[in-house]
Design an enzyme around this catalytic site. Structure first.
Site, PDB file in Angstrom:
ATOM      1  N   SER A  21      52.969 -98.754   1.400  1.00  0.00           N
ATOM      2  CA  SER A  21      52.541-100.043   1.964  1.00  0.00           C
ATOM      3  C   SER A  21      51.087-100.345   1.587  1.00  0.00           C
ATOM      4  CB  SER A  21      52.740-100.083   3.480  1.00  0.00           C
ATOM      5  OG  SER A  21      51.838 -99.230   4.131  1.00  0.00           O
ATOM      6  N   ILE A  97      47.111 -82.146  -3.021  1.00  0.00           N
ATOM      7  CA  ILE A  97      45.668 -81.918  -3.127  1.00  0.00           C
ATOM      8  C   ILE A  97      45.307 -81.838  -4.611  1.00  0.00           C
ATOM      9  CG2 ILE A  97      43.791 -80.315  -2.569  1.00  0.00           C
ATOM     10  CD1 ILE A  97      45.005 -79.993   0.117  1.00  0.00           C
ATOM     11  N   HIS A 114      42.276 -92.763   4.731  1.00  0.00           N
ATOM     12  CA  HIS A 114      42.722 -91.739   5.676  1.00  0.00           C
ATOM     13  C   HIS A 114      42.870 -92.380   7.064  1.00  0.00           C
ATOM     14  CE1 HIS A 114      43.239 -87.685   7.203  1.00  0.00           C
ATOM     15  NE2 HIS A 114      42.446 -88.014   8.200  1.00  0.00           N
TER      16      HIS A 114
HETATM   17  C1  GRF Z   1      48.591 -94.127   5.442  1.00  0.00           C
HETATM   18  O1  GRF Z   1      48.467 -94.028   6.830  1.00  0.00           O
HETATM   19  C2  GRF Z   1      47.396 -93.512   4.760  1.00  0.00           C
HETATM   20  O2  GRF Z   1      46.198 -93.683   5.457  1.00  0.00           O
HETATM   21  C3  GRF Z   1      47.763 -92.046   4.741  1.00  0.00           C
HETATM   22  O3  GRF Z   1      49.142 -92.037   4.488  1.00  0.00           O
HETATM   23  C4  GRF Z   1      49.724 -93.265   4.931  1.00  0.00           C
HETATM   24  C5  GRF Z   1      50.430 -93.859   3.755  1.00  0.00           C
HETATM   25  O4  GRF Z   1      51.139 -95.011   4.067  1.00  0.00           O
HETATM   26  N1  GRF Z   1      46.952 -91.330   3.806  1.00  0.00           N
HETATM   27  P1  GRF Z   1      51.744 -95.916   2.923  1.00  0.00           P
HETATM   28  O5  GRF Z   1      52.527 -95.004   1.985  1.00  0.00           O
HETATM   29  O6  GRF Z   1      50.612 -96.602   2.212  1.00  0.00           O
HETATM   30  O7  GRF Z   1      52.641 -96.890   3.621  1.00  0.00           O
END
Ligand code: GRF
Length: 193
Positions: A21, A97, A114
């Site tokens: 997303s 990582i 994050h």
């Molecule tokens: C988001 O909450 C991002 O901050 C974290 O993983 C999630 C990914 O969501 N690192 P999406 O795949 O972008 O919907």
């Protein structure tokens, strides 16, 4: 505000592992003339990542990389990025990582989003831990990536209030909405726009 066209935009790769997303919101942003970046490549650590569908929808080149062997992975990935003249990397829900070697090669050019107010709640299950600790606020952070997990220089943060009956699911949704706004803003900030 500067008008940026495809020619002078920074060639960017987005790394994903799941829903994508944030990738979708970055693609939309990148196609506006306010955006300093142009997304040229999607890298996924999983062949079944839902986010890969955006490659097809928005006609962006996509590659799935097997991240099991660090050395092969590094060489292969660096060569793909170089071939596509990638100048910047946005991690968006990327669950692997990156090696020190890789980060050094793209030093200062990798950013990540994050879902917490760093330096609080580095790593996984951020919402669960914030709720368990009865935090009043959580949020999201866009930061530069260095070789320590979720520890690079912070670019931007957005605070989100945790309501009384908040669940992990509702908090995830609330914060994701903010993530989709924050990531483009942070990119503009890096380029002083
Ligand atoms: C988001 O909450 C991002 O901050 C974290 O993983 C999630 C990914 O969501 N690192 P999406 O795949 O972008 O919907």
């Amino acid at each position: 505000m500067a008008i940026l066209t495809g020619i002078n935009k920074v060639k960017t790769a987005v790394f994903i592992s799941g829903n994508g997303s944030n990738l979708k919101s970055l693609i939309k942003f990148s196609r506006s003339n306010k955006s300093p970046i142009s997304i040229k490549l999607i890298i996924s650590s999983h062949s079944k990542a839902k986010g890969l569908s955006y490659g097809k929808i928005f006609k962006i080149k996509k590659r799935v990389i097997n991240f099991k062997n660090t050395k092969i992975f590094d060489d292969k990935l660096i060569s793909i990025l170089r071939k596509n003249q990638i100048e910047m990397i946005c991690l968006a829900g990327f669950m692997k990582i990156l090696s020190k070697n890789f980060i050094q090669k793209f030093n200062g050019k990798i950013i990540n989003i994050h879902p917490s107010l760093l330096p609080k709640y580095k790593g996984l299950n951020t919402h669960k831990r914030a709720l368990k600790n009865k935090e009043k606020y959580s949020g999201c952070t866009v930061h530069f990536v260095n070789s320590k997990l979720d520890s690079g220089k912070i670019i931007l943060q957005k605070r989100v209030k945790i309501s009384k009956n908040e669940t992990e699911k509702s908090l995830t949704e609330k914060i994701l909405i903010q993530e989709h706004k924050l990531y483009p803003k942070a990119i503009s900030k890096i380029f002083n726009l």
